[in-house]
Design a protein around this motif. Structure first.
Motif, PDB file in Angstrom:
ATOM      1  N   ASP A   1     -18.965  -1.914  -3.809  1.00 37.58           N
ATOM      2  CA  ASP A   1     -17.668  -1.415  -4.267  1.00 37.58           C
ATOM      3  C   ASP A   1     -16.853  -0.834  -3.108  1.00 37.58           C
ATOM      4  OD1 ASP A   1     -18.198  -2.230  -6.833  1.00 37.58           O
ATOM      5  OD2 ASP A   1     -18.661  -0.228  -7.596  1.00 37.58           O
ATOM      6  N   LYS A   2     -17.520  -0.156  -2.173  1.00 32.92           N
ATOM      7  CA  LYS A   2     -16.817   0.375  -0.997  1.00 32.92           C
ATOM      8  C   LYS A   2     -16.218  -0.758  -0.178  1.00 32.92           C
ATOM      9  CE  LYS A   2     -19.660   4.526  -0.494  1.00 32.92           C
ATOM     10  NZ  LYS A   2     -20.712   5.173   0.297  1.00 32.92           N
ATOM     11  N   THR A   3     -17.001  -1.813   0.020  1.00 33.46           N
ATOM     12  CA  THR A   3     -16.511  -2.963   0.782  1.00 33.46           C
ATOM     13  C   THR A   3     -15.318  -3.596   0.085  1.00 33.46           C
ATOM     14  OG1 THR A   3     -18.693  -3.375   1.713  1.00 33.46           O
ATOM     15  CG2 THR A   3     -17.152  -5.230   1.704  1.00 33.46           C
ATOM     16  N   GLU A   4     -15.417  -3.787  -1.237  1.00 36.37           N
ATOM     17  CA  GLU A   4     -14.300  -4.387  -1.969  1.00 36.37           C
ATOM     18  C   GLU A   4     -13.072  -3.478  -1.918  1.00 36.37           C
ATOM     19  OE1 GLU A   4     -13.144  -6.801  -6.002  1.00 36.37           O
ATOM     20  OE2 GLU A   4     -15.140  -5.965  -5.833  1.00 36.37           O
ATOM     21  N   LEU A   5     -13.276  -2.175  -1.995  1.00 34.65           N
ATOM     22  CA  LEU A   5     -12.154  -1.238  -1.916  1.00 34.65           C
ATOM     23  C   LEU A   5     -11.442  -1.360  -0.573  1.00 34.65           C
ATOM     24  CD1 LEU A   5     -10.560   1.091  -3.196  1.00 34.65           C
ATOM     25  CD2 LEU A   5     -12.238   2.656  -2.209  1.00 34.65           C
ATOM     26  N   VAL A   6     -12.194  -1.424   0.519  1.00 29.87           N
ATOM     27  CA  VAL A   6     -11.580  -1.578   1.844  1.00 29.87           C
ATOM     28  C   VAL A   6     -10.853  -2.917   1.933  1.00 29.87           C
ATOM     29  CG1 VAL A   6     -12.057  -1.846   4.308  1.00 29.87           C
ATOM     30  CG2 VAL A   6     -13.174  -0.024   3.023  1.00 29.87           C
ATOM     31  N   LYS A   7     -11.496  -3.994   1.505  1.00 30.20           N
ATOM     32  CA  LYS A   7     -10.881  -5.323   1.574  1.00 30.20           C
ATOM     33  C   LYS A   7      -9.611  -5.403   0.723  1.00 30.20           C
ATOM     34  CE  LYS A   7     -14.861  -8.062   2.831  1.00 30.20           C
ATOM     35  NZ  LYS A   7     -15.494  -9.353   2.649  1.00 30.20           N
ATOM     36  N   PHE A   8      -9.543  -4.605  -0.322  1.00 32.19           N
ATOM     37  CA  PHE A   8      -8.370  -4.605  -1.192  1.00 32.19           C
ATOM     38  C   PHE A   8      -7.142  -4.039  -0.475  1.00 32.19           C
ATOM     39  CE2 PHE A   8      -6.063  -3.010  -5.063  1.00 32.19           C
ATOM     40  CZ  PHE A   8      -5.838  -4.252  -5.629  1.00 32.19           C
ATOM     41  N   HIS A   9      -7.350  -3.304   0.607  1.00 30.49           N
ATOM     42  CA  HIS A   9      -6.257  -2.729   1.384  1.00 30.49           C
ATOM     43  C   HIS A   9      -5.823  -3.623   2.552  1.00 30.49           C
ATOM     44  CE1 HIS A   9      -7.547   0.810  -0.852  1.00 30.49           C
ATOM     45  NE2 HIS A   9      -6.408   1.385  -0.500  1.00 30.49           N
ATOM     46  N   VAL A  10      -6.415  -4.834   2.637  1.00 29.95           N
ATOM     47  CA  VAL A  10      -6.146  -5.722   3.769  1.00 29.95           C
ATOM     48  C   VAL A  10      -5.608  -7.065   3.268  1.00 29.95           C
ATOM     49  CG1 VAL A  10      -7.153  -6.885   5.771  1.00 29.95           C
ATOM     50  CG2 VAL A  10      -8.010  -4.632   5.075  1.00 29.95           C
ATOM     51  N   LEU A  11      -4.465  -7.477   3.836  1.00 29.17           N
ATOM     52  CA  LEU A  11      -3.909  -8.795   3.553  1.00 29.17           C
ATOM     53  C   LEU A  11      -4.294  -9.716   4.702  1.00 29.17           C
ATOM     54  CD1 LEU A  11      -0.273  -7.835   2.454  1.00 29.17           C
ATOM     55  CD2 LEU A  11      -2.363  -7.835   1.089  1.00 29.17           C
ATOM     56  N   PRO A  12      -4.772 -10.939   4.417  1.00 33.99           N
ATOM     57  CA  PRO A  12      -5.213 -11.834   5.477  1.00 33.99           C
ATOM     58  C   PRO A  12      -4.055 -12.583   6.147  1.00 33.99           C
ATOM     59  CG  PRO A  12      -5.622 -12.831   3.361  1.00 33.99           C
ATOM     60  CD  PRO A  12      -5.066 -11.460   3.090  1.00 33.99           C
ATOM     61  N   ALA A  13      -2.923 -11.913   6.303  1.00 32.34           N
ATOM     62  CA  ALA A  13      -1.757 -12.484   6.981  1.00 32.34           C
ATOM     63  C   ALA A  13      -0.870 -11.332   7.441  1.00 32.34           C
ATOM     64  CB  ALA A  13      -0.977 -13.392   6.043  1.00 32.34           C
ATOM     65  N   LEU A  14      -0.169 -11.552   8.517  1.00 34.87           N
ATOM     66  CA  LEU A  14       0.772 -10.552   9.006  1.00 34.87           C
ATOM     67  C   LEU A  14       2.017 -10.585   8.120  1.00 34.87           C
ATOM     68  CD1 LEU A  14       1.604  -8.530  11.264  1.00 34.87           C
ATOM     69  CD2 LEU A  14       2.713 -10.476  12.373  1.00 34.87           C
ATOM     70  N   VAL A  15       2.383  -9.431   7.579  1.00 36.68           N
ATOM     71  CA  VAL A  15       3.596  -9.313   6.773  1.00 36.68           C
ATOM     72  C   VAL A  15       4.448  -8.236   7.428  1.00 36.68           C
ATOM     73  CG1 VAL A  15       4.574  -8.838   4.501  1.00 36.68           C
ATOM     74  CG2 VAL A  15       2.330  -9.933   4.676  1.00 36.68           C
ATOM     75  N   SER A  16       5.580  -8.653   7.989  1.00 30.23           N
ATOM     76  CA  SER A  16       6.484  -7.669   8.587  1.00 30.23           C
ATOM     77  C   SER A  16       7.218  -6.939   7.472  1.00 30.23           C
ATOM     78  CB  SER A  16       7.482  -8.360   9.521  1.00 30.23           C
ATOM     79  OG  SER A  16       8.396  -9.137   8.769  1.00 30.23           O
ATOM     80  N   SER A  17       7.791  -5.808   7.788  1.00 30.96           N
ATOM     81  CA  SER A  17       8.459  -5.005   6.753  1.00 30.96           C
ATOM     82  C   SER A  17       9.583  -5.785   6.072  1.00 30.96           C
ATOM     83  CB  SER A  17       8.980  -3.695   7.332  1.00 30.96           C
ATOM     84  OG  SER A  17       9.855  -3.950   8.412  1.00 30.96           O
ATOM     85  N   SER A  18      10.253  -6.677   6.781  1.00 31.68           N
ATOM     86  CA  SER A  18      11.332  -7.457   6.161  1.00 31.68           C
ATOM     87  C   SER A  18      10.795  -8.592   5.283  1.00 31.68           C
ATOM     88  CB  SER A  18      12.252  -8.031   7.236  1.00 31.68           C
ATOM     89  OG  SER A  18      11.531  -8.923   8.067  1.00 31.68           O
ATOM     90  N   GLN A  19       9.542  -8.995   5.462  1.00 28.27           N
ATOM     91  CA  GLN A  19       8.970 -10.094   4.677  1.00 28.27           C
ATOM     92  C   GLN A  19       8.481  -9.664   3.301  1.00 28.27           C
ATOM     93  OE1 GLN A  19       6.137 -11.326   7.724  1.00 28.27           O
ATOM     94  NE2 GLN A  19       7.156 -13.325   7.813  1.00 28.27           N
ATOM     95  N   PHE A  20       8.372  -8.373   3.035  1.00 25.63           N
ATOM     96  CA  PHE A  20       7.898  -7.936   1.722  1.00 25.63           C
ATOM     97  C   PHE A  20       8.835  -8.393   0.612  1.00 25.63           C
ATOM     98  CE2 PHE A  20       5.329  -4.775   4.106  1.00 25.63           C
ATOM     99  CZ  PHE A  20       4.099  -5.113   3.571  1.00 25.63           C
ATOM    100  N   GLN A  21      10.108  -8.596   0.936  1.00 29.92           N
ATOM    101  CA  GLN A  21      11.071  -9.045  -0.069  1.00 29.92           C
ATOM    102  C   GLN A  21      10.801 -10.467  -0.530  1.00 29.92           C
ATOM    103  OE1 GLN A  21      14.881  -8.449   1.741  1.00 29.92           O
ATOM    104  NE2 GLN A  21      14.700  -6.221   1.732  1.00 29.92           N
ATOM    105  N   THR A  22      10.057 -11.245   0.260  1.00 34.32           N
ATOM    106  CA  THR A  22       9.859 -12.648  -0.076  1.00 34.32           C
ATOM    107  C   THR A  22       8.414 -13.017  -0.417  1.00 34.32           C
ATOM    108  OG1 THR A  22       9.562 -13.213   2.261  1.00 34.32           O
ATOM    109  CG2 THR A  22      11.811 -13.351   1.374  1.00 34.32           C
ATOM    110  N   VAL A  23       7.495 -12.041  -0.466  1.00 40.47           N
ATOM    111  CA  VAL A  23       6.104 -12.385  -0.799  1.00 40.47           C
ATOM    112  C   VAL A  23       5.995 -12.784  -2.267  1.00 40.47           C
ATOM    113  CG1 VAL A  23       5.078 -10.917   0.980  1.00 40.47           C
ATOM    114  CG2 VAL A  23       5.424 -10.005  -1.310  1.00 40.47           C
ATOM    115  N   SER A  24       5.028 -13.633  -2.558  1.00 37.31           N
ATOM    116  CA  SER A  24       4.774 -14.064  -3.936  1.00 37.31           C
ATOM    117  C   SER A  24       3.701 -13.172  -4.544  1.00 37.31           C
ATOM    118  CB  SER A  24       4.295 -15.509  -3.960  1.00 37.31           C
ATOM    119  OG  SER A  24       5.312 -16.370  -3.481  1.00 37.31           O
ATOM    120  N   ASN A  25       3.941 -12.719  -5.745  1.00 40.18           N
ATOM    121  CA  ASN A  25       2.975 -11.873  -6.456  1.00 40.18           C
ATOM    122  C   ASN A  25       2.108 -12.725  -7.371  1.00 40.18           C
ATOM    123  OD1 ASN A  25       3.623  -9.239  -5.493  1.00 40.18           O
ATOM    124  ND2 ASN A  25       5.528  -9.362  -6.639  1.00 40.18           N
ATOM    125  N   PRO A  26       0.869 -12.348  -7.564  1.00 42.63           N
ATOM    126  CA  PRO A  26       0.172 -11.272  -6.875  1.00 42.63           C
ATOM    127  C   PRO A  26      -0.129 -11.662  -5.431  1.00 42.63           C
ATOM    128  CG  PRO A  26      -1.354 -12.365  -8.362  1.00 42.63           C
ATOM    129  CD  PRO A  26      -0.003 -13.005  -8.565  1.00 42.63           C
TER     130      PRO A  26
END
Length: 190
Positions: free
Chosen positions: A46-71
């Motif tokens: 569960d600790k490992t999954e919790l840490v991995k949940f805070h990591v995106l496997p791609a660089l997202v710049s602050s301006s790119q958050f407007q265009t990400v696809s959810n989830p």
């Protein structure tokens, strides 16, 4: 991160992929607001999954958050069990997991391969942190002779639960998570 060896995984990814990494780093206050002993009570998995949940496997710049696809895909995986949704209003970036709702409060670090954003709460994936329904009570033994307490129903007498099912039908039509529905069913029949 070191206790879960996720730090070694991230270093490896940064050196072998071109996608980069984005990390949501909870502030010290976010960890301080957790119940005492909460993190220590988690299993290593569960600790490992919790840490991995805070990591995106791609660089997202602050301006790119407007265009990400959810989830948004995290290193913990995809799908409703680890859903992470990002919404923006101007420069304000909100992050929601179904259990946690927070926002990016600042940029800690950014370069061409890595972006680290500070958030005000620890992100909890539904898969780990949704309260589990209580175990069902054992079924009463029927047909055994005995005297019921005054005012108590006979153990063999059927209960009228038709009125209790109405909220379940409404909840089901609004598509609440199965765990919530299970808790409601357990509460009705206990």
């Amino acid at each position: 991160m070191q206790a879960t060896t996720e730090d070694a995984e991230l270093n490896k990814e940064l050196n072998t992929t071109n996608n980069g990494i984005t990390i949501f780093a909870p502030s010290d206050n976010a960890f301080s607001s957790l119940k005492s002993g909460f993190l220590n009570a988690l299993s290593d998995e569960d600790k490992t999954e919790l840490v991995k949940f805070h990591v995106l496997p791609a660089l997202v710049s602050s301006s790119q958050f407007q265009t990400v696809s959810n989830p948004v895909r995290t290193q913990a995986g995809t799908g409703p069990r680890v859903a992470l949704n990002v919404t923006t209003t101007g420069n304000f970036v909100n992050i929601s997991t179904g259990l946690t709702n927070t926002s990016i409060s600042g940029t800690v670090y950014t370069d061409s391969q890595l972006a680290i954003y500070q958030i005000d709460k620890v992100l909890f994936p539904v898969d780990i942190f949704t309260p589990k329904p209580p175990a069902p009570a054992p079924a009463p033994e029927l047909g055994k002779p005995g005297k019921a307490a005054p005012g108590a129903e006979s153990p063999t007498a059927p209960k009228d639960i038709s009125g209790a099912l109405t909220p379940l039908i409404l909840v089901h039509n609004n598509a609440l998570p199965l765990a919530v529905l299970s808790c409601m069913v357990a509460a009705i029949f206990l």
